[in-house]
Design a protein around this motif. Structure first.
Motif, mmCIF file in Angstrom:
data_model
loop_
_atom_site.group_PDB
_atom_site.id
_atom_site.type_symbol
_atom_site.label_atom_id
_atom_site.label_comp_id
_atom_site.label_asym_id
_atom_site.label_seq_id
_atom_site.Cartn_x
_atom_site.Cartn_y
_atom_site.Cartn_z
ATOM 1 N N UNK A 181 45.068 45.896 31.774
ATOM 2 C CA UNK A 181 44.620 46.006 30.245
ATOM 3 C C UNK A 181 43.965 47.446 30.042
ATOM 4 N N UNK A 182 44.368 48.066 28.871
ATOM 5 C CA UNK A 182 44.013 49.307 28.653
ATOM 6 C C UNK A 182 42.435 49.626 28.986
ATOM 7 N N UNK A 183 42.232 50.473 29.636
ATOM 8 C CA UNK A 183 40.985 51.126 30.108
ATOM 9 C C UNK A 183 40.242 50.612 31.003
ATOM 10 N N UNK A 184 40.727 49.428 31.826
ATOM 11 C CA UNK A 184 40.184 48.947 32.823
ATOM 12 C C UNK A 184 40.738 48.327 33.896
ATOM 13 N N UNK A 185 40.267 47.402 34.707
ATOM 14 C CA UNK A 185 40.891 46.811 35.773
ATOM 15 C C UNK A 185 40.849 45.296 35.592
ATOM 16 N N UNK A 186 41.317 44.852 34.529
ATOM 17 C CA UNK A 186 41.682 43.552 34.367
ATOM 18 C C UNK A 186 43.373 43.546 34.210
ATOM 19 N N UNK A 187 43.881 42.882 35.350
ATOM 20 C CA UNK A 187 45.142 42.639 35.472
ATOM 21 C C UNK A 187 45.917 41.310 34.849
ATOM 22 N N UNK A 188 47.202 41.903 34.256
ATOM 23 C CA UNK A 188 47.875 40.953 33.790
ATOM 24 C C UNK A 188 49.322 40.967 34.414
ATOM 25 N N UNK A 189 49.862 39.920 35.001
ATOM 26 C CA UNK A 189 51.056 39.650 35.883
ATOM 27 C C UNK A 189 51.844 38.878 34.959
ATOM 28 N N UNK A 190 53.256 39.328 34.477
ATOM 29 C CA UNK A 190 54.056 38.644 33.791
ATOM 30 C C UNK A 190 55.162 38.049 34.617
ATOM 31 N N UNK A 191 55.322 36.910 34.643
ATOM 32 C CA UNK A 191 56.516 36.230 35.488
ATOM 33 C C UNK A 191 57.512 35.898 34.374
#
Length: 603
Positions: free
Chosen positions: A70-80
């Motif tokens: 996510x923009x600006x940080x280290x929160x991860x989004x993985x799309x399957x």
């Protein structure tokens, strides 16, 4: 599994610990509650050292996977993307609630957050939770609860909050969930001591809220801190966030990397624990954050080192590395029960270099303080005495031997880079004399600085090698000599600097153009890959020499080895091009930031 590419992993951080998530949705590494704690999930280093998988059913190799922060940080989004639907898996280590601006990481609760949401169609979700405490030595007792699951073993407990239906099988909890469009399920894994009361379970709304709040905390930090607008801005600012994520917020310490024992060559024994604070690496990180982010942590870092190194007057020299709360004894040991990544043994914890003599550290630390003096908001008497003692020690010991920047585990030698950084220590201390309230020492420091300069020019240059060399009187090349112009010892277009750059490109690179540290025997068995930091140094030196187009080529070559979420390890395998070494590696991201800055200034 422990044999998948290092580049398959993404980093989560709460500025206290790091978790690594692979492309299939499995947490393969998490040491809690600190960077250097024993692992809770450690499958990165052994198939039975623990993992936490949340993914669509079926063979992971058949899934269409896309990842982003996510923009600006280290929160991860993985799309399957699957034949039946699309799943978004959001992962983070929770920041302190409603934390903003300068206090990123303050109050972080030590909670791993995961939320799976079906955004299209229907998804069959597989969940597999197999904690293995103490680097896989401890298989905990698992107990299902109304709120999820509790694992207890030895000194560690883990509460996992979820509404997913779980069953216990073979010391693991497994479950299956069907999600339809817009349905979601969350997980919160809370680490605690076995001797403390178990924390209360987290509700599903709280998990969702805290993921949003953690993303907002990172974005607020970015908005307050990141202003770089030069070339390669996205990579520079992302590297700044990675470096921030390697910072231990309670003390200001900065770890060299998030992992231990990822090897410098597959199957080799050059496997080290990097979850500690090297004075060199941390100083260079603070220096790079001057470009990539507003380093408001500079004062905390100097406080940390002043306290950790308070025994310098007894040792008479600065210890090169410390634990993240100032521990001095980092004795190294092996973990023989772990197979290692792709069979690369031994796996080590601790680092035997902690009591080595490395004379370059004085220069790196004083150079960082010199660069960051505007962020330090004044120095207290203890800090001034500490920094003055560094310059005094550099003046006293520069002519002696040491193990050098690369921590060679052989005989001490007269390494040019060590002399160079002692020169830097005195050069920066002289310029800081008013701030350090030590103007009376300037004449003596100036004489010693001139002696170092003369020695480097007379004994560090080799007509035979047509370059500055690794050691006085030697002929072997060393990439660290690219720093001669970077630190301002010689102009970037000096003919000897240019000759050293040319020699490095001709004789110290692989077929791709990536740079080795050196090729001389160093007292250790086996070989190693090319170093990304050294390749970025080459780009930086080329920019200072006025070769901007070539500098861009080298920069883009090195930066091109970042994985799909912009992370770099220490080295690159010269054959396969795979990332090698501990991950993510501060040194590599430091090199990227500084090379981009040099290119921006050369335009």
């Amino acid at each position: 599994m422990s044999d998948q590419p290092i580049a398959n992993h993404a980093m989560l951080s709460d500025c206290r610990s790091v978790a690594l998530v692979d492309r299939s949705g499995s947490i393969e590494w998490w040491c809690a509650p600190r960077f250097d704690s024993p692992s809770v999930f450690g499958r990165l280093l052994d198939h039975d050292a623990g993992h936490f998988s949340v993914r669509p059913t079926g063979d992971p190799a058949d899934l269409d996977v896309d990842r982003r922060y996510l923009e600006g940080g280290l929160v991860l989004v993985t799309t399957f993307r699957t034949p039946s639907g699309v799943l978004e898996l959001t992962d983070a280590l929770a920041m302190g609630e409603a934390v903003r601006r300068h206090d990123l990481g303050a109050g972080s609760p030590g909670v791993l957050l995961r939320r799976a949401r079906c955004v299209e169609g229907e998804i069959e979700l597989d969940v597999e939770l197999a904690p293995r405490f103490e680097y896989g030595l401890n298989t905990p007792l698992l107990r299902l609860t109304d709120g999820g699951l509790v694992a207890r073993g030895g000194a560690t407990s883990l509460r996992v909050s979820t509404t997913a239906p779980l069953r216990l099988e073979e010391a693991a909890a497994r479950g299956a969930v069907t999600l339809h469009r817009d349905e979601a399920i969350g997980f919160a894994a809370q680490h605690t001591s076995s001797w403390e009361p178990l924390p209360d379970p987290w509700s599903q709304p709280r998990i969702a809220y805290r993921l949003e709040d953690t993303a907002a905390a990172w974005q607020s930090w970015q908005a307050e801190h990141q202003r770089y607008e030069g070339p390669y801005a996205h990579a520079v600012m992302h590297s700044g966030r990675v470096l921030q994520g390697l910072t231990y917020q309670p003390t200001g310490a900065i770890v060299a990397a998030a992992t231990t024992s990822l090897p410098e060559m597959i199957g080799g024994s050059r496997n080290w624990d990097y979850r500690y604070t090297w004075v060199r690496d941390a100083s260079l990180t603070m220096d790079a954050l001057w470009v990539a982010a507003c380093p408001d942590e500079a004062g905390s870092f100097v406080d940390y080192l002043t306290t950790a190194a308070s025994s310098i007057h007894q040792r008479r020299e600065l210890q090169i590395m410390f634990g993240i709360t100032g521990e001095r004894d980092l004795s190294e040991r092996e973990l023989p029960h772990l197979e290692g990544w792709r069979g690369s043994r031994p796996v080590r914890v601790g680092n035997g270099a902690w009591d080595q003599r490395q004379l370059d550290v004085y220069g790196e630390l004083l150079a960082a303080v010199h660069r960051l003096r505007g962020q330090l908001d004044g120095l207290n008497p203890d800090q001034r005495r500490f920094l003055v003692s560094l310059a005094e020690t550099a003046a006293r010991v520069w002519s002696e031997t040491d193990q050098g920047i690369w921590e060679v585990r052989g005989p001490a030698r007269h390494y040019l880079y060590s002399k160079l950084m002692c020169w830097v220590a005195l050069d920066r201390a002289i310029d800081l004399a008013d701030v350090l309230e030590c103007s009376v020492k300037v004449d003596g420091w100036s004489r010693e600085r001139d002696r170092i300069r003369a020695a480097i020019l007379e004994q560090g240059w080799s007509d035979e090698a047509r370059a500055f060399t690794q050691t006085f009187g030697g002929t072997d090349l060393d990439a660290s000599n690219l720093m001669l112009s970077i630190v301002g010892f010689l102009p970037g277009d000096d003919e000897r600097v240019v000759a050293t750059i040319d020699a490095t490109q001709e004789r110290l690179t692989d077929e791709r153009g990536l740079v080795y540290r050196y090729v001389a025997h160093d007292g250790l068995d086996g070989e190693e890959g090319t170093f990304l930091l050294c390749t970025f140094w080459l780009a930086e030196a080329l920019a200072l020499a006025g070769c901007t187009d070539r500098a861009r080529e080298v920069f883009e070559l090195a930066a091109g080895f970042a994985n799909d979420v912009g992370l770099l390890s220490e080295e690159v395998d010269p054959g396969s091009g795979e990332l090698l070494g501990n991950f993510p590696q501060a040194f590599s991201h430091i090199g990227l930031v500084n090379a981009a800055w040099a290119i921006s200034q050369a335009q």
